[in-house]
Enzyme design. Structure first.
Site, PDB file in Angstrom:
ATOM      1  CG  ASN A  45      50.219  46.877  40.526  1.00 47.19           C
ATOM      2  OD1 ASN A  45      51.382  47.233  40.548  1.00 47.19           O
ATOM      3  ND2 ASN A  45      49.450  46.918  41.592  1.00 47.19           N
ATOM      4  CB  ILE A  46      48.357  50.303  35.307  1.00 37.48           C
ATOM      5  CG1 ILE A  46      49.829  50.181  34.890  1.00 37.48           C
ATOM      6  CG2 ILE A  46      47.816  51.707  34.991  1.00 37.48           C
ATOM      7  CD1 ILE A  46      50.085  50.298  33.403  1.00 37.48           C
ATOM      8  CD  GLU A  47      46.115  49.658  42.499  1.00 39.09           C
ATOM      9  OE1 GLU A  47      45.908  50.677  43.206  1.00 39.09           O
ATOM     10  OE2 GLU A  47      46.322  48.531  42.982  1.00 39.09           O
ATOM     11  CB  CYS A  56      47.483  41.831  37.182  1.00 39.95           C
ATOM     12  SG  CYS A  56      46.176  41.433  38.346  1.00 39.95           S
ATOM     13  CD  GLU A  58      51.118  38.925  37.855  1.00 39.83           C
ATOM     14  OE1 GLU A  58      50.539  40.043  37.799  1.00 39.83           O
ATOM     15  OE2 GLU A  58      51.177  38.252  38.890  1.00 39.83           O
ATOM     16  CB  CYS A  89      45.382  37.112  40.511  1.00 38.01           C
ATOM     17  SG  CYS A  89      45.063  37.774  38.869  1.00 38.01           S
ATOM     18  CB  CYS A  92      47.722  36.913  36.028  1.00 31.09           C
ATOM     19  SG  CYS A  92      47.393  38.688  36.113  1.00 31.09           S
TER      20      CYS A  92
HETATM   21  N1  THU Z   1      47.915  42.433  41.282  1.00 31.47           N
HETATM   22  C1  THU Z   1      48.849  42.156  40.318  1.00 31.47           C
HETATM   23  O1  THU Z   1      49.401  43.048  39.682  1.00 31.47           O
HETATM   24  N2  THU Z   1      49.125  40.852  40.074  1.00 31.47           N
HETATM   25  C2  THU Z   1      48.580  39.799  40.731  1.00 31.47           C
HETATM   26  O2  THU Z   1      48.809  38.675  40.372  1.00 31.47           O
HETATM   27  C3  THU Z   1      47.719  40.051  41.898  1.00 31.47           C
HETATM   28  C4  THU Z   1      47.228  41.439  42.046  1.00 31.47           C
HETATM   29  C5  THU Z   1      47.598  43.848  41.524  1.00 31.47           C
HETATM   30  C6  THU Z   1      46.209  44.263  41.110  1.00 31.47           C
HETATM   31  C7  THU Z   1      45.963  45.428  42.026  1.00 31.47           C
HETATM   32  O3  THU Z   1      46.525  46.594  41.426  1.00 31.47           O
HETATM   33  C8  THU Z   1      46.751  45.117  43.272  1.00 31.47           C
HETATM   34  O4  THU Z   1      47.683  44.115  42.897  1.00 31.47           O
HETATM   35  C9  THU Z   1      45.913  44.618  44.431  1.00 31.47           C
HETATM   36  O5  THU Z   1      45.123  43.549  44.061  1.00 31.47           O
END
Ligand code: THU
Length: 136
Positions: A45-47, A56, A58, A89, A92
């Site tokens: 994940n890259i925020e 996300c 995935e 999620c 994804c």
């Molecule tokens: N996140 C994912 O990378 N994959 C998921 O299926 C659920 C959520 C990440 C997004 C965000 O950076 C962090 O988790 C919190 O939601």
């Protein structure tokens, strides 16, 4: 369909990818690895400071596979620190479905660094999903 990589190989890659997460806001670090047409692709994940732009793990992984020209999703592993391990999620799941010729044959495994594991098929995670076949 190519035969799936050993789930151990995918899980090892997802665990390693988790280290590359950029999650300074949520602190929820996610690593993903998936197999498309016999090749493995990683994601994390890259925020973003503009929270709605966070991406996300995935989707980072499947976009890498798609960009490499792969179109057939075969297996997925996701690693988080959650216990029990957390599943992908909804967004994804829909994006994974786009590249799954047979969602019942795509295994999705969620793990954590403690060695806990949960597993589903993509069909179980997104039953009756929007496949695109509905489009004109
Ligand atoms: N996140 C994912 O990378 N994959 C998921 O299926 C659920 C959520 C990440 C997004 C965000 O950076 C962090 O988790 C919190 O939601």
């Amino acid at each position: 369909m190519t035969s799936p990589a050993s789930s151990a190989a995918l899980e090892t890659r997802a665990l390693a990818a988790q280290q590359r997460a950029y999650a300074p806001y949520s602190k929820f670090r996610v690593g993903a690895a998936l197999q498309m047409n016999g090749e493995l692709f990683d994601g994390a994940n890259i925020e973003n400071a503009s929270y709605g732009l966070c991406m996300c793990a995935e989707r980072v992984a499947i976009f890498a596979g798609a960009l490499a020209g792969k179109r057939d999703l075969e297996a997925v592993a996701v690693c988080t620190d959650a216990s029990p391990p957390s599943s992908p999620c909804g967004a994804c799941r829909q994006v994974l479905l786009e590249f799954a010729a047979d969602p019942a044959a795509v295994t999705v495994t969620a793990i954590n660094p403690k060695g806990e594991r949960r597993s589903w098929t993509l069909a179980q995670l997104i039953p009756d999903g929007f496949s695109g076949r509905e489009l004109p």
